[in-house]
Scaffold this motif. Structure first.
Motif: not given
Length: 345
Positions: A323-343, A1-9
């Motif tokens: 849109g800005l995350a993608l334009a700056r070369g990032g993936d908004p679905d995978a921000p560094r240092g973050l996870s979905k649940v912050t404890r 199963m392929t991963n979705p494009p950056p930012g698709e989620r």
């Protein structure tokens, strides 16, 4: 199963919001029992506990509580309980904990403690079987459905609307102002100017966001979205606080995202933007009153009752962050240092 494009989620969850919001209004009767319990309790004031995005939703609810219920409201610091063991008397207090995941240990512990000290506790969460929902006496499900992108989008607007519907029900309202919220949200997501705003901010070094009144919550949430997806040093200020010092640091190298919607808050933000414009800042204004304030780019939105505007204002700004995350070369679905649940504790 392929991963979705950056930012698709994140893109898909942004697009899902009109249906999520329309569904909440359609099934608002689910809030009736919680609203009736709150009304019967006749709390003397309301406290909100939250972190991150949920804290911005709580700020919105604070305005609703004070303006529409006539009750003083405040934001608590969970660490006064979890770190310092404070035990204030919360008899006859309504204690509302807002958390999309319902999993942060400090919020769960603070809610349990508040209940033990006499508060009527309400959990507002997207996870009905979460520890937070179990800890509180009453629970509100924001019913946004699973959210897999790290950056909260649909859970944020669903939380805003759930809080509005709850407070409106407590005061005996009919939710007339949000009857067509799904259609309004679709129009807000289609607003023109977002792509141009992405181009203007692509190489920005710092961004300041501002709003007033209900829209202060939107400014805070927009700054968070820009920071966590695009890694921009974004700072939010109330337009009133902006004039009390920080405006001195605003110049032609500062990008400003201003939230201005029809109503007293939009009127009040104009003064600050006149000063900011005089300093040479590049101003992007979003909201139903964007045409009425100084700006170099405007993103117009449908006009609504002022207290409803934050549900719509954030939608094009979510698109901007994505849109800005993608334009700056990032993936908004995978921000560094973050996870979905912050404890936090």
């Amino acid at each position: 199963m392929t991963n979705p494009p950056p930012g698709e989620r994140m893109r898909a969850e942004i697009a899902a919001q009109p249906d999520v919001l329309a569904g909440l209004v359609e099934h608002r009767s689910a809030l009736a029992e919680v609203a009736a319990r709150i009304a019967a309790a006749k709390p003397r004031f309301v406290l909100f506990a939250a972190r991150g995005t949920s804290d911005h939703a709580a700020l919105y609810a604070k305005y609703l509580t004070e303006v529409h219920l006539g009750l003083p409201a405040g934001s608590v610091s969970p660490s006064t309980t979890t770190l310092y063991g404070a035990e204030p008397d919360l008899t006859d207090v309504l204690y509302v904990t807002v958390s999309q995941s319902g999993g942060s240990p400090d919020l769960v512990e603070a809610t349990r403690s508040a209940k033990a000290r006499g508060a009527l506790t309400v959990a507002v969460t997207n996870t009905g079987d979460s520890p937070l929902a179990e800890a509180a006496e009453l629970a509100v499900d924001v019913a946004a459905g699973p959210e897999v992108a790290v950056a909260a989008t649909k859970t944020y607007t669903a939380t805003l609307l759930s809080l509005y519907l709850l407070i409106d029900a407590v005061r005996g309202g009919t939710a007339e102002a949000v009857a067509d919220i799904g259609e309004l949200a679709a129009a807000a997501l289609a607003a023109e100017g977002v792509d141009e705003a992405v181009a203007r901010l692509r190489f920005a070094d710092r961004v300041l966001t501002t709003g007033r009144g209900y829209s202060s919550a939107t400014a805070a949430e927009a700054a968070l979205k820009l920071a966590e997806t695009s890694y921009l040093p974004a700072r939010a200020y109330s337009a009133a606080d902006l004039l009390h010092g920080p405006v001195a640091a605003v110049d032609k190298d500062t990008a400003v995202v201003a939230v201005a919607s029809a109503g007293r808050g939009g009127d009040a933000v104009r003064e600050a933007l006149e000063v900011v414009a005089g300093n040479g800042a590049d101003i992007i204004a979003a909201g139903s009153a964007a045409a009425d304030v100084p700006a170099t780019l405007r993103i117009g939105l449908p006009t609504t009752a002022e207290e409803i505007a934050p549900i719509l204002e954030i939608l094009p700004l979510q698109r901007l962050a994505h849109g800005l995350a993608l334009a700056r070369g990032g993936d908004p679905d995978a921000p560094r240092g973050l996870s979905k649940v912050t404890r936090t504790r």
